[in-house]
Design an enzyme around this catalytic site. Structure first.
Site, PDB file in Angstrom:
ATOM      1  N   GLU A 103       0.824  -1.208   0.000  1.00 30.47           N
ATOM      2  CA  GLU A 103       0.000   0.000   0.000  1.00 30.47           C
ATOM      3  C   GLU A 103       0.857   1.255   0.000  1.00 30.47           C
ATOM      4  OE1 GLU A 103      -4.113  -1.665   1.878  1.00 30.47           O
ATOM      5  OE2 GLU A 103      -3.156   0.014   2.845  1.00 30.47           O
ATOM      6  N   CYS A 139       3.104   8.678   1.244  1.00 31.80           N
ATOM      7  CA  CYS A 139       3.457   7.798   2.360  1.00 31.80           C
ATOM      8  C   CYS A 139       3.892   6.480   1.730  1.00 31.80           C
ATOM      9  CB  CYS A 139       2.225   7.636   3.255  1.00 31.80           C
ATOM     10  SG  CYS A 139       2.501   6.536   4.632  1.00 31.80           S
ATOM     11  N   CYS A 146       5.464  -6.434   7.775  1.00 29.92           N
ATOM     12  CA  CYS A 146       6.422  -5.875   8.741  1.00 29.92           C
ATOM     13  C   CYS A 146       6.661  -6.898   9.850  1.00 29.92           C
ATOM     14  CB  CYS A 146       5.870  -4.589   9.355  1.00 29.92           C
ATOM     15  SG  CYS A 146       7.056  -3.762  10.450  1.00 29.92           S
ATOM     16  N   CYS A 150       4.250  -4.477  16.280  1.00 35.48           N
ATOM     17  CA  CYS A 150       3.772  -3.497  17.275  1.00 35.48           C
ATOM     18  C   CYS A 150       2.297  -3.795  17.542  1.00 35.48           C
ATOM     19  CB  CYS A 150       3.964  -2.073  16.758  1.00 35.48           C
ATOM     20  SG  CYS A 150       5.699  -1.680  16.450  1.00 35.48           S
ATOM     21  N   CYS A 153      -0.608  -1.830  15.638  1.00 28.95           N
ATOM     22  CA  CYS A 153      -0.436  -1.543  14.209  1.00 28.95           C
ATOM     23  C   CYS A 153      -0.984  -2.676  13.340  1.00 28.95           C
ATOM     24  CB  CYS A 153       1.045  -1.339  13.919  1.00 28.95           C
ATOM     25  SG  CYS A 153       1.407  -1.093  12.171  1.00 28.95           S
ATOM     26  N   GLY A 193       6.020  -1.522   6.828  1.00 34.02           N
ATOM     27  CA  GLY A 193       7.394  -1.963   7.012  1.00 34.02           C
ATOM     28  C   GLY A 193       8.248  -1.074   7.881  1.00 34.02           C
ATOM     29  N   SER A 246       9.823   6.405  16.428  1.00 32.56           N
ATOM     30  CA  SER A 246       8.567   6.028  17.076  1.00 32.56           C
ATOM     31  C   SER A 246       8.855   5.580  18.506  1.00 32.56           C
ATOM     32  CB  SER A 246       7.905   4.885  16.293  1.00 32.56           C
ATOM     33  OG  SER A 246       7.515   5.351  15.029  1.00 32.56           O
ATOM     34  N   LEU A 247       8.623   6.477  19.437  1.00 36.02           N
ATOM     35  CA  LEU A 247       8.974   6.207  20.844  1.00 36.02           C
ATOM     36  C   LEU A 247       7.809   5.511  21.562  1.00 36.02           C
ATOM     37  CD1 LEU A 247      11.626   6.861  22.201  1.00 36.02           C
ATOM     38  CD2 LEU A 247      10.621   8.973  23.052  1.00 36.02           C
ATOM     39  N   HIS A 248       6.678   6.177  21.583  1.00 37.57           N
ATOM     40  CA  HIS A 248       5.409   5.613  22.061  1.00 37.57           C
ATOM     41  C   HIS A 248       5.310   5.318  23.557  1.00 37.57           C
ATOM     42  CE1 HIS A 248       4.569   5.558  17.921  1.00 37.57           C
ATOM     43  NE2 HIS A 248       4.976   4.353  17.626  1.00 37.57           N
ATOM     44  N   ASN A 322      -5.241   5.450  15.952  1.00 42.46           N
ATOM     45  CA  ASN A 322      -6.271   5.134  14.947  1.00 42.46           C
ATOM     46  C   ASN A 322      -6.710   3.695  15.191  1.00 42.46           C
ATOM     47  OD1 ASN A 322      -6.008   7.631  13.504  1.00 42.46           O
ATOM     48  ND2 ASN A 322      -4.071   6.856  12.716  1.00 42.46           N
ATOM     49  N   CYS A 365      -2.137   6.261   9.582  1.00 42.04           N
ATOM     50  CA  CYS A 365      -0.933   5.616  10.102  1.00 42.04           C
ATOM     51  C   CYS A 365      -1.290   4.313  10.794  1.00 42.04           C
ATOM     52  CB  CYS A 365      -0.265   6.510  11.138  1.00 42.04           C
ATOM     53  SG  CYS A 365       0.863   7.670  10.414  1.00 42.04           S
TER      54      CYS A 365
HETATM   55  N1  SAH Z   1       8.024   1.101  11.109  1.00 45.39           N
HETATM   56  C1  SAH Z   1       8.114   2.527  11.093  1.00 45.39           C
HETATM   57  C2  SAH Z   1       7.249   3.217  10.050  1.00 45.39           C
HETATM   58  C3  SAH Z   1       5.846   2.724   9.810  1.00 45.39           C
HETATM   59  S1  SAH Z   1       4.549   3.188  10.879  1.00 45.39           S
HETATM   60  C4  SAH Z   1       7.806   3.074  12.487  1.00 45.39           C
HETATM   61  O1  SAH Z   1       7.362   2.317  13.332  1.00 45.39           O
HETATM   62  O2  SAH Z   1       8.061   4.250  12.739  1.00 45.39           O
HETATM   63  C5  SAH Z   1       4.439   4.929  10.873  1.00 45.39           C
HETATM   64  C6  SAH Z   1       3.909   5.493  12.187  1.00 45.39           C
HETATM   65  O3  SAH Z   1       2.532   5.102  12.401  1.00 45.39           O
HETATM   66  C7  SAH Z   1       4.668   4.976  13.392  1.00 45.39           C
HETATM   67  O4  SAH Z   1       4.937   6.021  14.300  1.00 45.39           O
HETATM   68  C8  SAH Z   1       3.692   4.006  13.987  1.00 45.39           C
HETATM   69  O5  SAH Z   1       3.940   3.741  15.324  1.00 45.39           O
HETATM   70  C9  SAH Z   1       2.375   4.708  13.749  1.00 45.39           C
HETATM   71  N2  SAH Z   1       1.208   3.829  13.929  1.00 45.39           N
HETATM   72  C10 SAH Z   1       1.149   2.497  13.759  1.00 45.39           C
HETATM   73  N3  SAH Z   1      -0.085   2.034  14.044  1.00 45.39           N
HETATM   74  C11 SAH Z   1      -0.832   3.113  14.401  1.00 45.39           C
HETATM   75  C12 SAH Z   1      -2.190   3.288  14.789  1.00 45.39           C
HETATM   76  N4  SAH Z   1      -3.047   2.274  14.853  1.00 45.39           N
HETATM   77  N5  SAH Z   1      -2.596   4.545  15.089  1.00 45.39           N
HETATM   78  C13 SAH Z   1      -1.752   5.598  14.992  1.00 45.39           C
HETATM   79  N6  SAH Z   1      -0.468   5.508  14.617  1.00 45.39           N
HETATM   80  C14 SAH Z   1       0.000   4.260  14.323  1.00 45.39           C
END
Ligand code: SAH
Length: 383
Positions: A103, A139, A146, A150, A153, A193, A246-248, A322, A365
């Site tokens: 995608e 994007c 991937c 996570c 995701c 990915g 991506s810290l989170h 999301n 995202c």
């Molecule tokens: N693998 C890389 C890039 C892909 S994801 C990464 O992790 O950074 C791009 C961004 O979308 C990342 O910050 C990821 O954590 C975020 N993301 C993934 N799932 C999400 C969701 N359900 N809601 C909001 N952001 C999300």
């Protein structure tokens, strides 16, 4: 001594696609083909400016030569499915040469400060006169699937298939450019990915997107969850791209719950590498922080995060979650999101809140996936 006849080996298409080659490489290639060197420039322009999909389309080439080379791949994908969201965001399912699908999302917008009614215009009405303030962000995906898994995701829920080759990354930019009939202004590696598990190909693709397609380094963002040693490897290029990490989570225990692979890269070490990245490149870095209600959005989390980032040349992007079907997380209310942002601001941390575009379209995202998505249409804005 027995000799294995080459005819017994399985047939492999070893011709590398031309997409991804620079002017010098294309010139060398046409010369190998017995053609004059200026044909290299023509080929370069047809691939990167006119977006040729096959060599047969290049009408400035002699017909006889074209017939000989028509089966040599440029390396373009085909659009398997395309859907448009009410905000003009377009999601593509692209089919690659081996049948795998990925995608890509095209996001038209206006520069900040001009956001308003006009930014919701469907892209099809934008293909003639464009003010320089109009942006088109792509994007891009860096892998099919991937492996990072996570918890929040959708891409990770389908597992990992393979890395993308440089031409498969570059193609995504040309595909969106051709479909919107306007130049792409920004690239974010936030599709499917983990780009730093495919660093070599991603680096090659970025070099081509920058030098051959002409997108400025400062308009390219690479988002990573963090892979040991790879952030510093990327820093060696001293590019002016934006690195988004991506810290989170503000502590190792919570981060490992959300990102299972984080146990291989302790938070302290990740942050130390980020600091070094800033020193080497001279570029401010972004941290992405997904907000999950009741999980990582409490006042103490903001406090811990601020402690880590104090004095760090960085910017925090808060991404309200999301929702995806396979996870039980909730998106916090706007008030909670604002309270978290304020708590960081009070501690002198630069922060923005990013509500994803194309949300109604499952193109936000973390919502990109190939399984089940091939025939999914964008839901209506009322949906
Ligand atoms: N693998 C890389 C890039 C892909 S994801 C990464 O992790 O950074 C791009 C961004 O979308 C990342 O910050 C990821 O954590 C975020 N993301 C993934 N799932 C999400 C969701 N359900 N809601 C909001 N952001 C999300």
């Amino acid at each position: 001594m027995s000799v294995i006849s080459t005819t017994t080996l399985p047939e492999v298409d070893s011709t590398p696609p031309l997409l991804g080659s620079n002017l010098a490489q294309l010139t060398a290639w046409v010369q190998q083909q017995g053609q004059a060197s200026y044909r290299g420039k023509q080929l370069y322009e047809w691939i990167y400016e006119k977006g040729a999909r096959s060599l047969d389309e290049i009408t400035v080439f002699p017909k006889k030569w074209r017939e000989n080379i028509q089966d040599i791949p440029i390396g373009r994908s085909t659009i398997h499915h395309r859907s448009v969201a009410p905000d003009g965001t377009v999601k593509y399912l692209l089919r690659l040469a081996d049948g795998q699908t990925i995608e890509t999302v095209g996001i038209p917008s206006f520069k900040r400060g001009r956001e308003g009614k006009n930014s919701l215009t469907q892209h099809s009405t934008l293909n003639t006169q464009h003010s320089p303030k109009e942006r088109l962000t792509v994007c891009v995906s860096s892998q099919v699937g991937c492996p990072m898994a996570c918890d929040f995701c959708a891409t990770g829920k389908d597992g990992f298939i393979r890395n993308l080759a440089p031409h498969e990354i570059i193609d995504q930019v040309l595909t969106v450019q051709a479909d919107f009939q306007r130049r792409v202004s920004h690239i974010v590696f936030m599709g499917m990915g983990e780009p730093l598990l495919n660093t070599e190909n991603v680096v090659q693709a970025i070099a081509c997107i920058n030098q051959d397609i002409g997108i400025g380094q400062r308009s390219i963002t690479l988002s990573t969850v963090g892979i040991p040693r790879q952030i510093l490897k990327l820093a060696e290029h001293q590019w002016q791209i934006t690195l988004a990490v991506s810290l989170h989570a503000p502590n190792q225990a919570l981060r490992e719950k959300l990102i299972p692979t984080a146990h291989r890269y302790p938070l302290e070490k990740l942050l130390a590498d980020c600091r070094q990245y800033v020193e080497i490149t001279g570029r401010r870095l972004s941290f992405e922080y997904i907000l999950l209600a009741g999980v990582n959005d409490l006042p103490e989390h903001a406090e811990q995060l601020a402690k880590h980032l104090r004095g760090f040349q960085s910017h925090v992007n808060l991404i309200p979650y999301n929702p995806i079907a396979e996870a039980d997380y909730q998106r916090p209310s706007r008030d909670r999101v604002q309270a978290f942002a304020d708590a960081l601001k009070q501690r002198h941390i630069a922060v923005s809140v990013r509500y994803s575009r194309g949300l109604s379209a499952d193109a936000a995202c973390g919502q990109l996936r190939t399984k089940n998505s091939g025939v999914q249409e964008f839901r209506s804005s009322e949906g």
